[in-house]
Design a protein around this motif. Structure first.
Motif, PDB file in Angstrom:
ATOM      1  N   ARG A  51       8.565  31.411  36.206  1.00  0.00           N
ATOM      2  CA  ARG A  51       9.890  31.005  35.736  1.00  0.00           C
ATOM      3  C   ARG A  51       9.809  30.360  34.348  1.00  0.00           C
ATOM      4  O   ARG A  51      10.634  30.629  33.481  1.00  0.00           O
ATOM      5  N   ASP A  52       8.781  29.525  34.119  1.00  0.00           N
ATOM      6  CA  ASP A  52       8.656  28.847  32.832  1.00  0.00           C
ATOM      7  C   ASP A  52       8.304  29.813  31.706  1.00  0.00           C
ATOM      8  O   ASP A  52       8.654  29.585  30.543  1.00  0.00           O
ATOM      9  N   ALA A  53       7.586  30.892  32.036  1.00  0.00           N
ATOM     10  CA  ALA A  53       7.160  31.850  31.010  1.00  0.00           C
ATOM     11  C   ALA A  53       8.117  33.027  30.871  1.00  0.00           C
ATOM     12  O   ALA A  53       7.913  33.882  30.002  1.00  0.00           O
ATOM     13  N   ASN A  54       9.155  33.065  31.698  1.00  0.00           N
ATOM     14  CA  ASN A  54      10.085  34.191  31.661  1.00  0.00           C
ATOM     15  C   ASN A  54      10.768  34.296  30.294  1.00  0.00           C
ATOM     16  O   ASN A  54      11.336  33.329  29.788  1.00  0.00           O
ATOM     17  N   GLY A  55      10.715  35.480  29.700  1.00  0.00           N
ATOM     18  CA  GLY A  55      11.361  35.695  28.405  1.00  0.00           C
ATOM     19  C   GLY A  55      10.490  35.335  27.221  1.00  0.00           C
ATOM     20  O   GLY A  55      10.918  35.490  26.076  1.00  0.00           O
ATOM     21  N   ILE A  56       9.263  34.851  27.457  1.00  0.00           N
ATOM     22  CA  ILE A  56       8.341  34.529  26.361  1.00  0.00           C
ATOM     23  C   ILE A  56       7.217  35.563  26.402  1.00  0.00           C
ATOM     24  O   ILE A  56       6.371  35.547  27.291  1.00  0.00           O
ATOM     25  N   ASP A  57       7.215  36.458  25.417  1.00  0.00           N
ATOM     26  CA  ASP A  57       6.222  37.541  25.410  1.00  0.00           C
ATOM     27  C   ASP A  57       4.926  37.150  24.725  1.00  0.00           C
ATOM     28  O   ASP A  57       3.857  37.650  25.084  1.00  0.00           O
ATOM     29  N   MET A  58       5.020  36.261  23.745  1.00  0.00           N
ATOM     30  CA  MET A  58       3.832  35.889  22.975  1.00  0.00           C
ATOM     31  C   MET A  58       3.997  34.467  22.448  1.00  0.00           C
ATOM     32  O   MET A  58       5.095  34.031  22.127  1.00  0.00           O
ATOM     33  N   VAL A  59       2.875  33.748  22.396  1.00  0.00           N
ATOM     34  CA  VAL A  59       2.854  32.416  21.794  1.00  0.00           C
ATOM     35  C   VAL A  59       1.934  32.471  20.587  1.00  0.00           C
ATOM     36  O   VAL A  59       0.810  32.972  20.681  1.00  0.00           O
ATOM     37  N   VAL A  60       2.410  31.973  19.473  1.00  0.00           N
ATOM     38  CA  VAL A  60       1.607  31.933  18.252  1.00  0.00           C
ATOM     39  C   VAL A  60       1.287  30.484  17.939  1.00  0.00           C
ATOM     40  O   VAL A  60       2.181  29.632  17.924  1.00  0.00           O
ATOM     41  N   GLY A  61       0.013  30.200  17.722  1.00  0.00           N
ATOM     42  CA  GLY A  61      -0.403  28.837  17.416  1.00  0.00           C
ATOM     43  C   GLY A  61      -1.676  28.837  16.610  1.00  0.00           C
ATOM     44  O   GLY A  61      -2.095  29.870  16.064  1.00  0.00           O
ATOM     45  N   ASP A 121      18.017  27.024  20.774  1.00  0.00           N
ATOM     46  CA  ASP A 121      17.616  28.243  21.483  1.00  0.00           C
ATOM     47  C   ASP A 121      16.623  27.936  22.593  1.00  0.00           C
ATOM     48  O   ASP A 121      16.571  28.650  23.605  1.00  0.00           O
ATOM     49  N   TYR A 122      15.814  26.900  22.423  1.00  0.00           N
ATOM     50  CA  TYR A 122      14.844  26.531  23.451  1.00  0.00           C
ATOM     51  C   TYR A 122      15.562  26.046  24.716  1.00  0.00           C
ATOM     52  O   TYR A 122      15.169  26.379  25.830  1.00  0.00           O
ATOM     53  N   VAL A 123      16.611  25.276  24.524  1.00  0.00           N
ATOM     54  CA  VAL A 123      17.405  24.802  25.654  1.00  0.00           C
ATOM     55  C   VAL A 123      18.067  25.999  26.344  1.00  0.00           C
ATOM     56  O   VAL A 123      18.089  26.101  27.578  1.00  0.00           O
ATOM     57  N   ARG A 124      18.594  26.924  25.559  1.00  0.00           N
ATOM     58  CA  ARG A 124      19.232  28.115  26.119  1.00  0.00           C
ATOM     59  C   ARG A 124      18.223  29.009  26.833  1.00  0.00           C
ATOM     60  O   ARG A 124      18.567  29.693  27.806  1.00  0.00           O
ATOM     61  N   GLN A 125      16.989  29.021  26.360  1.00  0.00           N
ATOM     62  CA  GLN A 125      15.939  29.841  26.964  1.00  0.00           C
ATOM     63  C   GLN A 125      15.796  29.556  28.454  1.00  0.00           C
ATOM     64  O   GLN A 125      15.547  30.453  29.259  1.00  0.00           O
ATOM     65  N   TYR A 126      15.992  28.288  28.838  1.00  0.00           N
ATOM     66  CA  TYR A 126      15.850  27.881  30.237  1.00  0.00           C
ATOM     67  C   TYR A 126      17.187  27.613  30.917  1.00  0.00           C
ATOM     68  O   TYR A 126      17.234  27.011  31.981  1.00  0.00           O
ATOM     69  N   GLY A 127      18.269  28.073  30.306  1.00  0.00           N
ATOM     70  CA  GLY A 127      19.586  27.910  30.919  1.00  0.00           C
ATOM     71  C   GLY A 127      20.055  26.471  30.939  1.00  0.00           C
ATOM     72  O   GLY A 127      20.828  26.083  31.832  1.00  0.00           O
TER      73      GLY A 127
END
Length: 399
Positions: A51-61, A121-127
């Motif tokens: 659930r936490d990773a839903n909609g996140i395809d890649m992390v860049v760091g 957008d981060y807040v919206r990412q998790y509804g």
């Protein structure tokens, strides 16, 4: 009426041997508790991670461990690998293979809850939706997730200063306090455990920090970027392009989470094997106890037969004992297993990690009770058949 008599006799027989009854119940309970704990905890952790990773395809760091990058930026359960130039966001956002980019700036916390510099957008990412107040609009404004708000006591209008580091006890940035403008509704995601503010807030706190007086001379930095692909082709080419950059690293949450749960799964499989062994020992112990009880009470059973009790009554008597022991042990084990999950959940809440609920029932638990009943019936089967075949004359002749 006969069934009731068989049950009454079975209860009397179990009460007649309290220590043996208790030990058999305990063995069964331990085995079922271990199974329940493993099934419930692992399924909840996997569901929460998904659930936490839903909609996140890649992390860049920053360069480092891909797993650490995912844990720190998606699950907020580790320290970041470092910082990257803020200009990387614009570069990625301009790529036609990218559908969306969300920046994260980490480094501070308040009472152990992480302060995350990001965008709406981060807040919206998790509804996320405001339960009270509003979502932040400008620098030095924050909104708190439901858990963070409840445990810190913050409310719209209150002010606080963050502390350096991602754990409680760091140096307080008293020169740059935040203002709470909203509290978010519970989402059941990592957002519940975070304090969210614009990226500019994090920059301002550190640019005006007396210990970082020269920070403004350097380019702004962020901790990570959460990327959503625009097409399946991006999964092939984007990570390769990112990893070719000097300071950047790409990590895919789905891949890293699968790798993590594969490692954890080895330990879970070992625990399942131990639990299966405990259940087998419980079955053997129950068999021995019922068999010895049968040998000790052969005369009593023969007298019951002589008084007119049909053979099936004796069969039901032993089967009822096995059923009571297995069902009682399974019920006790199920409760103990979920209490263990709840205890682990409390420990994880204290560390602001993935949340576990004590009484969330998983569909995989449906087989536990039938399995326990089957174990009890198997243990009672041989003694029950011997009771069914009791020879009245031969037994009474030897008394």
């Amino acid at each position: 009426m006969r069934r009731l008599n068989a049950i009454s006799l079975a209860l009397a027989a179990l009460r007649h041997k309290p220590l043996s009854t208790f030990l058999n119940l305990l063995l069964m309970a331990i085995g079922v508790a271990m199974m329940t704990f493993i099934v419930s905890a692992s399924s909840q952790l996997e569901l929460g991670a998904s659930r936490d990773a839903n909609g996140i395809d890649m992390v860049v760091g920053a360069k480092g461990s891909p797993l650490q990058l995912v844990l720190s930026s998606v699950y907020h359960a580790d320290i970041p690998t470092g910082n990257i130039p803020a200009s990387a966001q614009a570069e990625l956002a301009a790529n036609p293979l990218v559908a969306g980019v969300i920046p994260l700036a980490l480094g501070d916390s308040y009472r152990g809850y992480r302060i995350v510099g990001t965008t709406v957008d981060y807040v919206r990412q998790y509804g996320g939706q405001a339960a009270s107040g509003v979502v932040f609009g400008g620098a030095m404004q924050v909104v708190l997730g439901a858990d963070a708000a409840r445990n810190t006591g913050a409310a719209p209008g209150s002010r606080f200063a963050g502390s350096h580091g991602l754990m409680a006890g760091g140096e307080v940035h008293a020169h740059a306090p935040y203002t709470v403008v909203g509290i978010l509704r519970p989402t059941g995601t990592v957002l519940d455990r975070l304090i969210v503010t614009p990226v500019a807030s994090v920059w301002r706190v550190h640019e005006t920090d007396p210990d970082e007086a020269h920070a403004e001379q350097h380019e702004h930095e962020i901790t990570a970027l959460l990327v959503r692909y625009a097409s399946p082709l991006a999964a092939i080419s984007l990570p390769r392009w990112v990893n070719s950059q000097t300071r950047l690293q790409a990590a895919q949450p789905a891949v890293e989470a699968a790798r993590l749960f594969e490692l954890v799964g080895v330990g879970a499989d070992v625990l399942r094997a131990i639990a299966a062994i405990v259940l087998a020992v419980a079955c053997l112990s129950m068999f021995v106890a019922l068999y010895h009880a049968l040998e000790e009470r052969k005369t009593d059973l023969a007298i019951l037969r002589a008084l007119g009790a049909p053979p099936r009554k004796l069969l039901l008597l032993l089967l009822a004992q096995g059923l009571m022991l297995s069902t009682g042990g399974a019920a006790l084990g199920w409760l103990l297993g979920h209490m263990g999950v709840g205890l682990l959940g409390q420990m994880m809440v204290g560390q602001q990690n993935l949340a576990l609920s004590a009484w969330r029932i998983d569909a995989q638990e449906a087989w536990l009770l039938p399995a326990a009943v089957l174990v009890g019936m198997l243990a009672a089967f041989v003694p029950a058949v011997r009771a069914y075949r009791t020879d009245i004359a031969a037994t009474l002749a030897h008394t």
